[in-house]
Design an enzyme around this catalytic site. Structure first.
Site, PDB file in Angstrom:
ATOM      1  N   SER A   1       0.794  -1.226   0.000  1.00  0.00           N
ATOM      2  CA  SER A   1       0.000   0.000   0.000  1.00  0.00           C
ATOM      3  C   SER A   1       0.827   1.277   0.000  1.00  0.00           C
ATOM      4  CB  SER A   1      -0.928   0.004   1.213  1.00  0.00           C
ATOM      5  OG  SER A   1      -0.166   0.010   2.401  1.00  0.00           O
TER       6      SER A   1
ATOM      7  N   HIS B   1      -5.607  -4.464  -0.354  1.00  0.00           N
ATOM      8  CA  HIS B   1      -5.602  -3.361  -1.328  1.00  0.00           C
ATOM      9  C   HIS B   1      -5.847  -3.868  -2.741  1.00  0.00           C
ATOM     10  CE1 HIS B   1      -4.467  -0.076   1.382  1.00  0.00           C
ATOM     11  NE2 HIS B   1      -3.837  -1.020   2.051  1.00  0.00           N
TER      12      HIS B   1
ATOM     13  N   LYS C   1     -12.115  -1.895   3.266  1.00  0.00           N
ATOM     14  CA  LYS C   1     -11.555  -0.992   2.256  1.00  0.00           C
ATOM     15  C   LYS C   1     -12.511  -0.966   1.054  1.00  0.00           C
ATOM     16  CE  LYS C   1      -7.014  -1.185   4.297  1.00  0.00           C
ATOM     17  NZ  LYS C   1      -5.892  -2.057   4.603  1.00  0.00           N
TER      18      LYS C   1
END
Ligand SMILES: *Cc1c(COP(=O)(O)O)cnc(C)c1O
Length: 401
Positions: A188, A216, A247
């Site tokens: 990330s 991610h 996320k």
């Protein structure tokens, strides 16, 4: 009563350590947002900002569809379970979400956790012991590092993203019963995508398992958003996938591990963050399920995210900024110098753009940056307004001409 008790010393030591952090510029203050999370936010000081630093890749965190889906699940299943899963905490919505995640990721089964931190914390110890080897990328996420610490397996570390070093470590671990290679699917800080095609080939050559952390990636990497394994065309070659619901896949909280059913069954029996922690709230399970249904019927959000990413990457370079090359919606805008990164982020805040400066020790010395994260929710107009602010702040601080 003595003048200086242990308790007083304890508190004054902490106060001293905190002062040191502040003096070194390492203290992390928290911005207080007074609105929903979104492509724009309003902070508690009343400022309205274009938000370029959330992991809100698909733009769902503050989206009305999620609010309604979570209300519907709350109406049907209640507020919470007051139980761990194996006592009386499993509802149909949890089983449906586990099945939907398995189908989306291309695995046999899946187990939910309160967070990906818990998924990573609880995955190694039940599956591996002193007879085994865990071979971990040097820049893996803190939760992977902590999970490995809780396990008795031998630890091997390979230099970040370095396939020659990974091969060396696989050879060094050759006499172990099982070997597992562990990597973030996407890192990330840089937006670096792990070389899963090469990693899977090495795993085959040296008879190793592969685990990826898809925090991610799940929801938007690969042609249909299934993740880094789809991006690298290794669907079906990954043994264990961990990820987050906090996320891209909605943004509330929650994590999961997906794998063969024997792996998942073992985790249900033995994984401590699962056995000894409360069930994921039904509102989150129901809303996450609605996200997977949406992603399975359309790639619209994922496509918009990638279009926004391409636009921002192209335009920020055209302004003369240096970025880390790549295709991921994490775009590190390199400023190299820590005070410059801090001043730049502060000036952007004044200009109505929310970004965070990162500098040593979060990133290597001399690699200070602001990390931009694109979202499907950004409009082209918002991105162009933000780019104009980057240009103005960049000129004022002599970063660009
Ligand atoms: C954010 C993140 C986690 C933790 O996820 P949570 O669900 O918030 O606990 C784990 N691994 C990686 C790579 C992450 O980026």
């Amino acid at each position: 009563m003595s003048q200086s008790t242990s308790r007083q010393n304890f508190i004054s030591n902490l106060a001293g350590n905190l002062d040191n952090l502040r003096e070194q510029g390492l203290y992390k203050p928290e911005r207080v947002i007074a609105s929903r999370q979104g492509s724009e936010v309003i902070c508690d000081d009343g400022s309205k900002l274009i938000n370029l630093c959330a992991n809100n890749y698909l733009g769902l965190s503050g989206d009305e569809s999620m609010v309604q889906a979570s209300i519907a699940a709350t109406e049907k299943f209640g507020y919470g379970l007051s139980s761990v899963r194996f006592i009386c905490g499993t509802q149909t919505v949890h089983k449906q979400l586990e099945q939907a995640l398995s189908a989306f990721l291309g695995t046999e089964d899946c187990i939910l956790y309160a967070a990906a931190f818990d998924a990573n914390g609880g995955v190694f110890e039940p599956l591996f012991d002193e007879n085994d080897a865990i071979i971990s990328d040097a820049l893996n996420h803190a939760s992977i590092i902590d999970g490995i610490r809780l396990c008795k397996a031998a630890r091997f570390r390979y230099a970040h993203n370095d396939m020659a070093d990974l091969e060396k470590q696989l050879i060094a671990a050759a006499d172990k019963r099982h070997r597992i290679i562990v990597t973030d699917g996407v890192f990330s800080m840089d937006g670096t995508i792990a070389q899963l095609d090469k990693i899977c080939d090495l795993a085959d050559k040296y008879d190793a398992l592969v685990m990826i952390d898809e925090c991610h990636a799940s929801g938007f990497m690969g042609a249909t958003g299934r993740g880094t394994h789809e991006h690298h065309n290794v669907l079906g070659r990954i043994d264990i996938i961990t990820g987050t619901l906090g996320k891209a896949l909605g943004g509330a909280m929650g994590g999961f591990t997906a794998a063969r059913k024997e792996v998942i069954d073992t985790l249900r029996q033995k994984s401590r963050p699962y056995l000894f922690s409360n069930t994921l709230a039904p509102s989150i399970a129901g809303a996450s399920l609605s996200v997977l249904q949406r992603l399975s019927s359309s790639t619209e959000l994922r496509d918009r995210l990638h279009a926004n990413t391409a636009h921002f990457r192209r335009e920020i370079e055209a302004l003369g900024f240096t970025i880390k090359q790549g295709t991921h919606p994490v775009v590190p805008v390199m400023l190299f110098d820590a005070p410059v990164a801090q001043k730049f982020a502060a000036r952007l805040y004044e200009l109505g753009v929310l970004v965070t400066g990162f500098f040593y020790p979060v990133v290597p010395m001399g690699q200070a940056r602001v990390r931009v994260q694109l979202s499907a929710a950004h409009t082209t107009e918002q991105l162009n307004t933000a780019l104009a602010a980057f240009a103005q702040a960049g000129r004022e601080l002599n970063i660009i001409k």
